[in-house]
Design a protein around this motif. Structure first.
Motif, PDB file in Angstrom:
ATOM      1  N   THR A   1      32.690  29.327  52.077  1.00 36.41           N
ATOM      2  CA  THR A   1      33.607  28.382  52.725  1.00 36.41           C
ATOM      3  C   THR A   1      34.964  28.458  52.045  1.00 36.41           C
ATOM      4  O   THR A   1      35.050  28.604  50.825  1.00 36.41           O
ATOM      5  CB  THR A   1      33.052  26.950  52.662  1.00 36.41           C
TER       6      THR A   1
ATOM      7  N   ARG B   1      27.220  33.588  56.333  1.00 36.29           N
ATOM      8  CA  ARG B   1      28.149  32.875  57.215  1.00 36.29           C
ATOM      9  C   ARG B   1      29.440  32.570  56.472  1.00 36.29           C
ATOM     10  O   ARG B   1      29.438  32.364  55.260  1.00 36.29           O
ATOM     11  CB  ARG B   1      27.484  31.579  57.677  1.00 36.29           C
TER      12      ARG B   1
ATOM     13  N   GLU C   1      32.865  30.008  56.822  1.00 36.69           N
ATOM     14  CA  GLU C   1      33.414  28.820  57.486  1.00 36.69           C
ATOM     15  C   GLU C   1      34.700  28.378  56.802  1.00 36.69           C
ATOM     16  O   GLU C   1      34.829  28.495  55.591  1.00 36.69           O
ATOM     17  CB  GLU C   1      32.420  27.650  57.427  1.00 36.69           C
TER      18      GLU C   1
ATOM     19  N   VAL D   1      28.118  21.396  58.698  1.00 38.02           N
ATOM     20  CA  VAL D   1      27.972  22.857  58.617  1.00 38.02           C
ATOM     21  C   VAL D   1      26.769  23.221  57.750  1.00 38.02           C
ATOM     22  O   VAL D   1      25.992  24.120  58.095  1.00 38.02           O
ATOM     23  CB  VAL D   1      29.274  23.514  58.080  1.00 38.02           C
TER      24      VAL D   1
END
Length: 139
Positions: free
Chosen positions: A63, A101, A103, A116
């Motif tokens: 993130t 992932r 973000e 999230v």
């Protein structure tokens, strides 16, 4: 029931502050998310990601600051390119790319951070454990 192990690499300036806000505001997210604070999402090397998987993580999330808001100008854009390359390598190695992932979030998005993390944990739970023997053992 399988509870995935999640490693979250969080940018010091934005997403780590969002995680802190989530905690202070008591926004719930799974306790199996382990946060690693990094100065910038662009500093997360592929080695860190593969090391997390090697040591038992079922999913890794990075993130960082929203594009255009990086404290290091283009660190988050470097992270974006790096994540795409790592996903290609994961696919080549037979690891589902969905286990990684990326973000973006700002320091004021504590509720988004929690949402999230809940969403990513559910996705990884649906994929199942990355390695056999990682389906409930306590370490």
């Amino acid at each position: 029931m399988f509870e995935p192990r999640i490693v979250a690499f969080c940018c010091n300036w934005c997403s780590y502050a969002a995680a802190d806000l989530a905690g202070i505001s008591r926004f719930r997210y799974p306790p199996n998310v382990r946060i690693v604070r990094v100065m910038c999402s662009g500093r997360v090397e592929p080695e860190f990601i593969f090391d997390a998987f090697k040591h038992g993580a079922d999913g890794v999330i990075i993130t960082g600051c929203h594009p255009g808001e990086c404290h290091y100008i283009s660190g988050n854009l470097n992270a974006e390119r790096r994540v795409e390359n790592v996903k290609k390598a994961m696919e080549y190695l037979g690891i589902e790319p969905g286990r990684l992932r990326l973000e973006w979030m700002s320091a004021a998005e504590g509720e988004r951070f929690a949402a999230v993390m809940r969403d990513f944990t559910a996705e990884i739970r649906a994929l199942g454990p990355l390695m056999r023997g990682n389906d409930g053992d306590k370490r």
